[in-house]
Design an enzyme around this catalytic site. Structure first.
Site, short mmCIF file in Angstrom:
data_model
loop_
_atom_site.label_atom_id
_atom_site.label_comp_id
_atom_site.label_asym_id
_atom_site.label_seq_id
_atom_site.Cartn_x
_atom_site.Cartn_y
_atom_site.Cartn_z
N GLN A 198 0.93 -1.28 0.08
CA GLN A 198 0.25 0.06 -0.09
C GLN A 198 0.81 1.09 -0.16
O GLN A 198 1.74 1.46 1.03
CB GLN A 198 -0.96 0.09 1.19
CG GLN A 198 -1.94 1.21 1.21
CD GLN A 198 -2.75 1.16 2.48
OE1 GLN A 198 -2.64 0.38 3.32
NE2 GLN A 198 -3.94 2.17 2.34
N HIS A 256 -8.54 1.75 -0.80
CA HIS A 256 -8.90 1.50 -2.40
C HIS A 256 -8.79 0.03 -2.94
O HIS A 256 -8.11 -0.70 -2.56
CB HIS A 256 -7.89 2.31 -3.09
CG HIS A 256 -6.51 2.18 -3.05
ND1 HIS A 256 -5.80 2.70 -1.97
CD2 HIS A 256 -5.62 1.29 -3.91
CE1 HIS A 256 -4.36 2.27 -2.20
NE2 HIS A 256 -4.35 1.61 -3.01
P1 AMP Z 1 -1.17 1.00 -3.81
O1 AMP Z 1 0.14 0.66 -4.05
O2 AMP Z 1 -2.05 -0.09 -3.48
O3 AMP Z 1 -1.34 2.08 -2.71
O4 AMP Z 1 -1.57 1.78 -5.04
C1 AMP Z 1 -2.01 3.29 -5.36
C2 AMP Z 1 -2.23 3.49 -6.60
O5 AMP Z 1 -2.79 4.80 -6.77
C3 AMP Z 1 -1.04 3.21 -7.76
O6 AMP Z 1 -1.49 2.22 -8.52
C4 AMP Z 1 -1.10 4.81 -8.24
O7 AMP Z 1 -0.67 4.40 -9.69
C5 AMP Z 1 -2.55 5.23 -8.06
N1 AMP Z 1 -2.44 6.75 -8.08
C6 AMP Z 1 -1.70 7.48 -7.19
N2 AMP Z 1 -1.82 8.87 -7.34
C7 AMP Z 1 -3.20 8.70 -8.28
C8 AMP Z 1 -3.71 9.89 -8.93
N3 AMP Z 1 -3.61 11.05 -8.63
N4 AMP Z 1 -4.75 9.19 -9.76
C9 AMP Z 1 -5.05 8.05 -10.42
N5 AMP Z 1 -4.04 6.99 -9.68
C10 AMP Z 1 -3.33 7.44 -8.87
#
Ligand code: AMP
Ligand code: ZN
Length: 142
Positions: A97, A103
């Protein structure tokens, strides 16, 4: 990993302070395109209320998310033309995460797309499954 609403990038998306490619929006949940997709159509589904991890979600909000996942999955398959998809939900840095607002990733999957987990399956010793099962029952009863 930010976990307070004031410095949370996903709260800013909910409040439209920063842009996102939002494909779904109801009273409790939004879904938008992941900006760094593992495949075209990779979605993030989030509660509008800030919560760090799945274990922090009120049951009603968890229910709101669960209710829309099938519909979003069907749309993802139609739009991406994928053969299947993964729902991935990371809790804690050790689990991958990065963004501290709970999410769900919906990730389109194609044959031979090269994505995957190292699934190093282990085995229980004799009697160990019963012990673990009892521990879960105790935890859930407490
Ligand atoms: P996690 O590693 O499960 O916390 O995933 C976070 C995800 O959020 C990653 O796949 C990022 O590419 C995505 N992410 C971060 N900032 C944004 C943003 N502003 N808009 C869309 N996706 C995002
Ligand atoms: Zn947040």
């Amino acid at each position: 990993m930010a976990s307070s609403p004031s410095d949370c990038i996903f709260c800013k998306i909910v409040q439209r302070q920063i842009p996102a490619s939002t494909i779904f929006d109801d009273d409790s949940v939004i879904a938008f395109l992941d900006v760094s997709p593992l495949a075209s159509g990779h979605l993030l589904v989030i509660p509008k209320v800030h919560a760090n991890q799945l274990i922090d979600l009120p049951e009603t909000v968890a229910s709101d998310i669960g209710r829309v996942l099938p519909q979003l999955g069907r749309a993802l398959l139609m739009v991406s033309g994928a053969d299947g998809f993964n729902v991935l939900q990371n809790n804690g840095e050790v689990a991958g995460q990065v963004v501290g607002h709970v999410h769900f990733h919906l990730i389109p999957r194609f044959k031979d797309d090269g994505l995957g987990y190292r699934w190093n399956a282990g085995a229980y010793e004799d009697g160990q499954m019963n012990d673990v099962c009892d521990l879960f029952k105790q935890a859930l009863a407490s």
